[in-house]
Design a protein around this motif. Structure first.
Motif, PDB file in Angstrom:
ATOM      1  N   SER A 233      -2.871  34.961  90.209  1.00  0.00           N
ATOM      2  CA  SER A 233      -1.500  34.793  89.719  1.00  0.00           C
ATOM      3  C   SER A 233      -0.541  35.680  90.519  1.00  0.00           C
ATOM      4  O   SER A 233       0.555  35.242  90.907  1.00  0.00           O
ATOM      5  CB  SER A 233      -1.421  35.142  88.231  1.00  0.00           C
ATOM      6  N   ASP A 234      -0.938  36.922  90.772  1.00  0.00           N
ATOM      7  CA  ASP A 234      -0.080  37.834  91.548  1.00  0.00           C
ATOM      8  C   ASP A 234       0.144  37.296  92.964  1.00  0.00           C
ATOM      9  O   ASP A 234       1.272  37.236  93.459  1.00  0.00           O
ATOM     10  CB  ASP A 234      -0.720  39.232  91.628  1.00  0.00           C
ATOM     11  N   ASN A 235      -0.944  36.907  93.618  1.00  0.00           N
ATOM     12  CA  ASN A 235      -0.843  36.345  94.977  1.00  0.00           C
ATOM     13  C   ASN A 235       0.076  35.128  95.000  1.00  0.00           C
ATOM     14  O   ASN A 235       0.918  34.973  95.886  1.00  0.00           O
ATOM     15  CB  ASN A 235      -2.226  35.898  95.469  1.00  0.00           C
ATOM     16  N   THR A 236      -0.120  34.263  94.009  1.00  0.00           N
ATOM     17  CA  THR A 236       0.600  32.993  93.988  1.00  0.00           C
ATOM     18  C   THR A 236       2.091  33.204  93.759  1.00  0.00           C
ATOM     19  O   THR A 236       2.929  32.521  94.369  1.00  0.00           O
ATOM     20  CB  THR A 236       0.007  32.087  92.884  1.00  0.00           C
ATOM     21  N   ALA A 237       2.426  34.147  92.889  1.00  0.00           N
ATOM     22  CA  ALA A 237       3.844  34.420  92.631  1.00  0.00           C
ATOM     23  C   ALA A 237       4.502  34.955  93.904  1.00  0.00           C
ATOM     24  O   ALA A 237       5.527  34.434  94.368  1.00  0.00           O
ATOM     25  CB  ALA A 237       3.985  35.430  91.494  1.00  0.00           C
ATOM     26  N   ILE A 238       3.901  35.970  94.493  1.00  0.00           N
ATOM     27  CA  ILE A 238       4.551  36.663  95.612  1.00  0.00           C
ATOM     28  C   ILE A 238       4.614  35.764  96.849  1.00  0.00           C
ATOM     29  O   ILE A 238       5.684  35.566  97.438  1.00  0.00           O
ATOM     30  CB  ILE A 238       3.815  37.991  95.904  1.00  0.00           C
ATOM     31  N   LYS A 239       3.489  35.205  97.226  1.00  0.00           N
ATOM     32  CA  LYS A 239       3.470  34.381  98.446  1.00  0.00           C
ATOM     33  C   LYS A 239       4.315  33.122  98.260  1.00  0.00           C
ATOM     34  O   LYS A 239       4.986  32.669  99.195  1.00  0.00           O
ATOM     35  CB  LYS A 239       2.028  34.050  98.828  1.00  0.00           C
ATOM     36  N   GLY A 240       4.294  32.586  97.035  1.00  0.00           N
ATOM     37  CA  GLY A 240       5.047  31.355  96.761  1.00  0.00           C
ATOM     38  C   GLY A 240       6.548  31.547  96.859  1.00  0.00           C
ATOM     39  O   GLY A 240       7.262  30.689  97.383  1.00  0.00           O
ATOM     40  N   VAL A 241       7.045  32.693  96.371  1.00  0.00           N
ATOM     41  CA  VAL A 241       8.495  32.933  96.433  1.00  0.00           C
ATOM     42  C   VAL A 241       8.906  33.229  97.870  1.00  0.00           C
ATOM     43  O   VAL A 241       9.913  32.714  98.371  1.00  0.00           O
ATOM     44  CB  VAL A 241       8.922  34.107  95.511  1.00  0.00           C
ATOM     45  N   VAL A 242       8.132  34.055  98.538  1.00  0.00           N
ATOM     46  CA  VAL A 242       8.478  34.415  99.920  1.00  0.00           C
ATOM     47  C   VAL A 242       8.530  33.156 100.784  1.00  0.00           C
ATOM     48  O   VAL A 242       9.466  32.960 101.560  1.00  0.00           O
ATOM     49  CB  VAL A 242       7.473  35.457 100.464  1.00  0.00           C
ATOM     50  N   ASN A 243       7.552  32.302 100.621  1.00  0.00           N
ATOM     51  CA  ASN A 243       7.533  31.072 101.422  1.00  0.00           C
ATOM     52  C   ASN A 243       8.734  30.179 101.125  1.00  0.00           C
ATOM     53  O   ASN A 243       9.245  29.486 102.007  1.00  0.00           O
ATOM     54  CB  ASN A 243       6.244  30.281 101.173  1.00  0.00           C
ATOM     55  N   ALA A 244       9.175  30.198  99.866  1.00  0.00           N
ATOM     56  CA  ALA A 244      10.270  29.297  99.491  1.00  0.00           C
ATOM     57  C   ALA A 244      11.640  29.841  99.900  1.00  0.00           C
ATOM     58  O   ALA A 244      12.530  29.066 100.233  1.00  0.00           O
ATOM     59  CB  ALA A 244      10.241  29.050  97.985  1.00  0.00           C
ATOM     60  N   THR A 245      11.797  31.161  99.842  1.00  0.00           N
ATOM     61  CA  THR A 245      13.153  31.695 100.078  1.00  0.00           C
ATOM     62  C   THR A 245      13.428  31.947 101.550  1.00  0.00           C
ATOM     63  O   THR A 245      14.589  31.953 101.970  1.00  0.00           O
ATOM     64  CB  THR A 245      13.375  33.036  99.338  1.00  0.00           C
ATOM     65  N   GLY A 246      12.382  32.224 102.321  1.00  0.00           N
ATOM     66  CA  GLY A 246      12.582  32.537 103.737  1.00  0.00           C
ATOM     67  C   GLY A 246      13.192  33.916 103.939  1.00  0.00           C
ATOM     68  O   GLY A 246      13.512  34.299 105.065  1.00  0.00           O
TER      69      GLY A 246
END
Ligand SMILES: Cc1ncc(COP(=O)(O)O)c(C=O)c1O
Length: 386
Positions: free
Chosen positions: A74-87
């Protein structure tokens, strides 16, 4: 010899009622919730009920709940997912986070992302002002835990959320150690993402949840089937999901009673430690702003400090299970990053152990713990009393 377990922040046994709720989904209702027949549908109905229970428990919508394999995912998914989306190129976190967050943020360096660390105070609490100071126009998100797994301190999440909101920055919190122990509501705390794990609340291992607020920028990284609205591929862990929902429900029902129980045991423990060790021990973290079931202690009465690893092993031989630092890092000899980063001397950090109580610990267990601590600490300190 009796064995007493004081390592509930590492993991907990599965509650009998949780096991009973799960068992039919390992045998009779074994279906794949994605299958279009009735056996699959039975499983699907149960999963969706569990999703509703979990969503309601944290004030979320069922569609905002994604099942994962645990807190780490869950931690990995939240952090990597937001970073990938926001640029955007910076992630604000703190040096006291669990490695699931710290190492996720550090791994992003390879992609040119910079982890930025909000300073904790000497008690291990991250203040909203320090988060505000760390924000720049490049900030992609803020990720800060609710309760620290080593010292039990509670971060002021709603104040931090205000700061994030003012800047329009998504806010994730690892609530693995707070869920079921203190109230967690995504709106009250102002969270856009939340991580939880089954095995810290008398549920099974290998199941977790990521809460994701509708409309927050995020991209999936686990690709596969269309499960979880295409946000996390993979056949759902149906018994695990049923178990997590039941464990969460029980922990909320019993929260007040457990808190009273932990406060009583903690008082007894501190009284016993005071009588036995006087000024030769200290409590790490903030005893005022912390959860009652976690106590991080250092034995400071011997020159050079006691070796916490040896203390743990000696206690184990005497039938007491505790931890030094986080269980996820035991096996490595480095001192705890949490204790180091709240400014403790290496000697104090190295002589520390974490005692984390559970719902089934009794006053007799606390007496036993004190008796064994006295025996082991004095033996390790030599003939002189510490
Ligand atoms: C604060 C915190 N976050 C995340 C985790 C990892 O959770 P899991 O074991 O479910 O991956 C832990 C487990 O120790 C934890 O204490």
């Amino acid at each position: 010899m009796k064995t007493v377990y004081f390592d509930h922040a590492a993991t907990t046994p599965v509650d009998q009622r949780v096991l009973e709720a799960m068992t039919p989904y390992l045998t009779e209702h074994f279906g794949n919730p994605n299958s279009a027949h009735q056996i699959g549908n039975n499983a699907k109905v149960a999963v969706e009920e569990a999703r509703e229970t979990i969503a309601e428990a944290i004030g979320a919508e069922p569609a905002e709940i994604i099942f994962t394999s645990g807190g780490t995912e869950s931690d990995n998914t939240a952090i990597k997912g937001v970073v990938n989306a926001t640029g955007k190129t910076e992630v604000i976190t703190s040096p006291l986070e669990h490695h699931a967050v710290l190492h996720s943020a550090e791994a992003l360096k390879r992609k040119g992302i910079k982890p930025v660390y909000a300073e904790p105070d000497a008690k291990g609490i991250i203040r909203a002002e320090n988060v505000a100071d760390a924000i720049t126009e490049n900030t992609a998100m803020v990720s800060l835990m609710h309760v620290n797994n080593e010292i039990g301190t509670i971060n002021p999440l709603s104040e931090i959320a205000e700061v994030c909101k003012e800047h329009g920055i998504p806010f994730h919190s690892d609530t693995v150690q707070s869920i079921g122990k203190i109230p967690v509501d995504v709106d009250t705390l102002g969270l856009d993402f939340l991580s939880m794990s089954g095995h810290k609340i008398y549920g099974p291992k290998g199941i977790g949840v990521l809460y994701m607020r509708h409309g927050t920028p995020w991209l999936p990284w686990m690709h596969g089937g269309s499960q979880e609205r295409r946000r996390r591929g993979g056949t759902l862990n149906v018994p695990g999901i049923i178990g997590l929902a039941k464990a969460l429900e029980l922990s909320l029902t019993d929260m007040e009673e457990h808190t009273r129980h932990f406060k009583k045991l903690r008082k007894q423990l501190i009284r016993g430690l005071d009588e036995t060790f006087g000024d030769n021990y200290c409590i790490n973290g903030d005893p005022e702003q912390g959860v009652p079931h976690i106590l991080n202690l250092a034995f400071t009465g011997t020159e050079g400090g006691l070796d916490g690893e040896m203390l743990l092993l000696n206690l184990d031989v005497e039938g007491i299970c505790v931890s030094n630092g986080s269980a996820c890092t035991s096996g490595t000899v480095e001192p705890s990053h949490v204790l180091n980063n709240i400014g403790l001397d290496t000697e104090v950090a190295n002589s520390s152990i974490r005692i984390s109580m559970g719902k089934d610990n009794t006053p007799a267990d606390i007496d036993y713990l004190i008796e064994k601590l006295e025996l082991v600490v004095n033996r390790m300190a030599g003939t002189a009393k510490v």
